[in-house]
Design a protein around this motif. Sequence first.
Motif, PDB file in Angstrom:
ATOM      1  N   VAL A   1       0.596   4.193   5.059  1.00  0.00           N
ATOM      2  CA  VAL A   1      -0.257   4.204   3.872  1.00  0.00           C
ATOM      3  C   VAL A   1      -0.453   5.627   3.353  1.00  0.00           C
ATOM      4  CG1 VAL A   1      -2.439   4.342   5.159  1.00  0.00           C
ATOM      5  CG2 VAL A   1      -2.400   3.271   2.894  1.00  0.00           C
ATOM      6  N   ARG A   2      -0.392   6.617   4.236  1.00  0.00           N
ATOM      7  CA  ARG A   2      -0.467   8.013   3.797  1.00  0.00           C
ATOM      8  C   ARG A   2       0.737   8.354   2.920  1.00  0.00           C
ATOM      9  NH1 ARG A   2      -2.140  12.747   7.931  1.00  0.00           N
ATOM     10  NH2 ARG A   2      -4.391  12.376   8.060  1.00  0.00           N
TER      11      ARG A   2
ATOM     12  N   THR B   1      -0.414   0.959  -1.374  1.00  0.00           N
ATOM     13  CA  THR B   1      -1.519   1.766  -0.842  1.00  0.00           C
ATOM     14  C   THR B   1      -2.732   0.888  -0.584  1.00  0.00           C
ATOM     15  OG1 THR B   1      -0.754   3.749  -2.022  1.00  0.00           O
ATOM     16  CG2 THR B   1      -3.039   3.728  -1.270  1.00  0.00           C
TER      17      THR B   1
ATOM     18  N   VAL C   1      -5.798   9.153  -8.758  1.00  0.00           N
ATOM     19  CA  VAL C   1      -4.769   8.951  -7.732  1.00  0.00           C
ATOM     20  C   VAL C   1      -4.811  10.078  -6.703  1.00  0.00           C
ATOM     21  CG1 VAL C   1      -2.284   8.795  -7.329  1.00  0.00           C
ATOM     22  CG2 VAL C   1      -3.298   7.614  -9.274  1.00  0.00           C
TER      23      VAL C   1
ATOM     24  N   LEU D   1       0.940   2.090  -5.771  1.00  0.00           N
ATOM     25  CA  LEU D   1      -0.515   1.871  -5.719  1.00  0.00           C
ATOM     26  C   LEU D   1      -0.847   0.538  -5.052  1.00  0.00           C
ATOM     27  CD1 LEU D   1      -1.620   3.154  -9.257  1.00  0.00           C
ATOM     28  CD2 LEU D   1      -2.081   4.228  -7.038  1.00  0.00           C
TER      29      LEU D   1
ATOM     30  N   ALA E   1      -3.815  -0.367   3.142  1.00  0.00           N
ATOM     31  CA  ALA E   1      -5.153   0.101   3.521  1.00  0.00           C
ATOM     32  C   ALA E   1      -6.010  -1.056   4.030  1.00  0.00           C
ATOM     33  CB  ALA E   1      -5.843   0.772   2.334  1.00  0.00           C
TER      34      ALA E   1
ATOM     35  N   LEU F   1      -7.600   9.297  -4.429  1.00  0.00           N
ATOM     36  CA  LEU F   1      -7.190   8.194  -3.553  1.00  0.00           C
ATOM     37  C   LEU F   1      -6.371   8.727  -2.379  1.00  0.00           C
ATOM     38  CD1 LEU F   1      -6.830   5.231  -2.793  1.00  0.00           C
ATOM     39  CD2 LEU F   1      -4.933   5.113  -4.440  1.00  0.00           C
ATOM     40  N   ALA F   2      -5.396   9.583  -2.669  1.00  0.00           N
ATOM     41  CA  ALA F   2      -4.571  10.146  -1.600  1.00  0.00           C
ATOM     42  C   ALA F   2      -5.430  10.943  -0.615  1.00  0.00           C
ATOM     43  CB  ALA F   2      -3.476  11.029  -2.193  1.00  0.00           C
TER      44      ALA F   2
ATOM     45  N   SER G   1       0.700   6.713  -0.530  1.00  0.00           N
ATOM     46  CA  SER G   1      -0.311   7.279  -1.438  1.00  0.00           C
ATOM     47  C   SER G   1       0.210   8.555  -2.090  1.00  0.00           C
ATOM     48  CB  SER G   1      -1.620   7.555  -0.688  1.00  0.00           C
ATOM     49  OG  SER G   1      -1.487   8.642   0.223  1.00  0.00           O
TER      50      SER G   1
ATOM     51  N   VAL H   1      -7.289   8.531   1.580  1.00  0.00           N
ATOM     52  CA  VAL H   1      -6.375   7.907   2.537  1.00  0.00           C
ATOM     53  C   VAL H   1      -6.073   8.856   3.691  1.00  0.00           C
ATOM     54  CG1 VAL H   1      -3.982   7.130   2.849  1.00  0.00           C
ATOM     55  CG2 VAL H   1      -5.333   6.281   0.917  1.00  0.00           C
TER      56      VAL H   1
ATOM     57  N   ALA I   1      -8.991   2.067  -3.695  1.00  0.00           N
ATOM     58  CA  ALA I   1      -7.566   1.820  -3.919  1.00  0.00           C
ATOM     59  C   ALA I   1      -7.358   0.672  -4.904  1.00  0.00           C
ATOM     60  CB  ALA I   1      -6.864   1.520  -2.595  1.00  0.00           C
TER      61      ALA I   1
ATOM     62  N   ALA J   1       2.614   7.595  -4.788  1.00  0.00           N
ATOM     63  CA  ALA J   1       1.880   7.207  -5.994  1.00  0.00           C
ATOM     64  C   ALA J   1       1.531   8.428  -6.839  1.00  0.00           C
ATOM     65  CB  ALA J   1       0.616   6.440  -5.614  1.00  0.00           C
TER      66      ALA J   1
END
Length: 311
Positions: free
Chosen positions: A92-93, A148, A75, A145, A152, A78-79, A96, A82, A12, A99
């Motif tokens: 945080v989900r 996130t 990205v 971001l 996280a 990353l999602a 993400s 997550v 992240a 983002a």
Amino acid sequence: MDRRLRTVRRFAWGVLGYTVLVILWGGFVRASGAGAGCGDHWPLCNGELVPTAPALNTVIEFGHRVTSGLALPAVLVLAWLVFRAFPRGAAVRTVSVVAVVFMVLEGAIGAGLVLFEYVAYNPSIARAAWMAAHLTNTFLLLGALTLTAWWAEGKDVPRLDLSARTARVGATLAAVLVLGAGGAVTALGDTLVLGGGLDPAEHPVVAALVAARVFHPTMAFVVLAVLGVTVALTRAPRPRQIGWAVLGLFVVQMAIGALNVWLLAPVWMQIVHLLVTDLIWIGLVVFASEALAAPDAVAESAGRGGAAVAA
């Protein structure tokens, strides 16, 4: 620490850092006037998938397209990470995914700038509007971001309410967004006059952009006051410390801005100014998250961003 969680956190922050680099490269494309390096072709570059025998401006613009193109899958990954690491309902989900949305919009705006030829030394009101929208979307992307990565790490997630504190923090964020949009328009004026050599006397739009330059430093002093009041009224120690650090960086940025004007906005100085702008925004987003999650901001915090790692 769970290895999966550690991977998410490192990735992240890495994606956030990489996105800042992509933004700086985009700033260089604009400041150097290389935005038309691929013509009005998108996603192709001068009608080619990979340009052959490219000119310098083509190399600069194509390089930005490549780095920007890699940002979207980064990205998306990353999602995915997550969603694997955090349980359903974790904030945080959600952020993400936000983002990802802003990254897609970022690419769409970039494509629009090329296809409508709002690049290089195009002096038009529409281009100024697109530049302001581009900067605003970039800030929102960086904010998503940042949250996130921050959530996280297990930091408290704020719960928005109708308190005076929420209003102050929200007003501060909005003020910085307006300041950033104004800065994008100001930078465009510098590019057209100092880089493109366009005479304001011959181009009414350029004359308007030059005349509007006073708005940006004036707004900077207003934002400084708003940020100062917001930080001073923050009682919780940790967000207060972060806020003072952001405020200090903002003062440094104002000095950089003055130096940028004095030096007649050289490209390297514009990039430094943009970098510090990004760092201020990232710090401000962290401050906002911490300030609104502090015990004196809401009765109960919304819990940890990574409250429970999915098994």
